[in-house]
Design an enzyme around this catalytic site. Structure first.
Site, PDB file in Angstrom:
ATOM      1  N   GLU A  82      34.608  45.897  33.625  1.00 56.03           N
ATOM      2  CA  GLU A  82      34.626  47.227  33.022  1.00 56.03           C
ATOM      3  C   GLU A  82      33.708  47.343  31.805  1.00 56.03           C
ATOM      4  OE1 GLU A  82      35.909  49.893  34.073  1.00 56.03           O
ATOM      5  OE2 GLU A  82      37.275  49.231  35.646  1.00 56.03           O
ATOM      6  N   GLU A 113      44.620  26.241  41.408  1.00 59.63           N
ATOM      7  CA  GLU A 113      45.007  26.288  40.004  1.00 59.63           C
ATOM      8  C   GLU A 113      45.571  24.962  39.503  1.00 59.63           C
ATOM      9  OE1 GLU A 113      49.381  27.889  39.312  1.00 59.63           O
ATOM     10  OE2 GLU A 113      48.207  29.371  40.417  1.00 59.63           O
TER      11      GLU A 113
END
Length: 303
Positions: A82, A113
């Protein structure tokens, strides 16, 4: 090993969740969400300190890099994505990394992860430097991928910030600074896409927006560095010029056309009477800070 984590705790308020009416369910989730802003607010000092560090590193050519797994990684990538349309920042200035790579944005990559070396490897792949800031996002505060990334960041002199929703987390020894909004047990036990995810989004909003404000990307509360890439943003650019200069819509559009759609340049041209080329030079000398550029031109005229 996860039982002691607040984010994994049992929430007594929702223990009969599946027996609630839809309205009761919505009201309960909303009541729990109302607790999030206060938890984030309690971390104001740490968030402000992080913004100052990020801004300072960006000023010397460093980058802001988010690293996380699952929801945490996705939120980091979203915030990074953004920044260019909102602040006209270089797409390489704010980056997001997720355990498992781009595929993990939409599909779970099992086990990614759990390997700390992959966090370090992903940062090495983007040539992490001592000028950069790494924000390791892990709601649990124990994600090995994130810990590995933060440890590597510190080892080369990059500034390491941990963002977690648990106190006294395993991230602490690997960070220069920790932001820990403790939002409590989730309505759906262990589902950190809910309160923890919302808190994470709120903090990331503050970090990137605050740093960009410090970089001169705003004028008051106006997004004067936005990139007008579609009809909506073109209209917003016109309205921003109008709000900053008090000119008519028609004149705002004319100024933007004269200045190749550059909002800051258009405002400086109107406020100072300079040509677009002169306005761009003035903005460059002010390192992009619009208010400083206008004040500099005023002082020059007075002298």
């Amino acid at each position: 090993m996860l039982e002691h984590l607040t984010t994994e705790a049992h929430n007594p308020a929702s223990e009969h969740l599946d027996q609630l009416s839809t309205m009761e369910m919505v009201q309960l989730i909303n009541q729990q969400d109302a607790l999030i802003a206060d938890a984030v607010g309690q971390q104001a000092a740490q968030i402000a300190a992080s913004i100052d560090v990020i801004s300072q590193r960006l000023s010397i050519g460093g980058r802001l890099i988010y690293i996380g797994a699952g929801t945490s990684g996705r939120l980091g990538i979203l915030d990074a994505a953004e920044c260019p349309p909102t602040f006209n920042s270089d797409p390489k200035q704010v980056l997001g990394l997720i355990a498992g790579g781009p595929t993990a944005m939409t599909t779970a990559v099992e086990g990614a992860e759990d390997r700390p070396e992959l966090g370090a490897a992903d940062l090495q792949h983007i040539a992490l430097s001592a000028s950069d800031v790494v924000v390791g996002i892990a709601s649990s505060g124990r994600t090995p991928y994130v810990i590995g990334g933060l440890a590597y960041a510190r080892s080369i002199g990059a500034f390491a910030i941990g963002l977690t929703c648990n106190d006294n987390s395993e991230l602490l020894p690997h960070c220069d600074l920790v932001i820990a909004p403790v939002v409590g047990a989730e309505v759906l036990s262990g589902s950190t896409r809910m309160k923890a995810g919302t808190a994470t989004k709120m903090v990331l909003n503050m970090l990137s927006t605050g740093a960009m404000i410090r970089q001169g990307k705003t004028y008051g509360n106006l997004m004067v560095d936005l990139r007008a890439t579609n009809i909506k943003l073109t209209d917003r650019a016109r309205r921003i010029v109008r709000a900053a200069t008090k000119v008519t819509d028609q004149r705002a559009s004319e100024l933007l056309r004269e200045c190749s759609g550059e909002v800051k340049t258009a405002i400086v041209v109107h406020q100072t009477g300079l040509s677009p080329e002169e306005a761009r030079l003035l903005l460059s000398e002010a390192q992009g800070h619009l208010r400083e550029a206008i004040m500099g031109a005023t002082r020059e005229c007075e002298s």
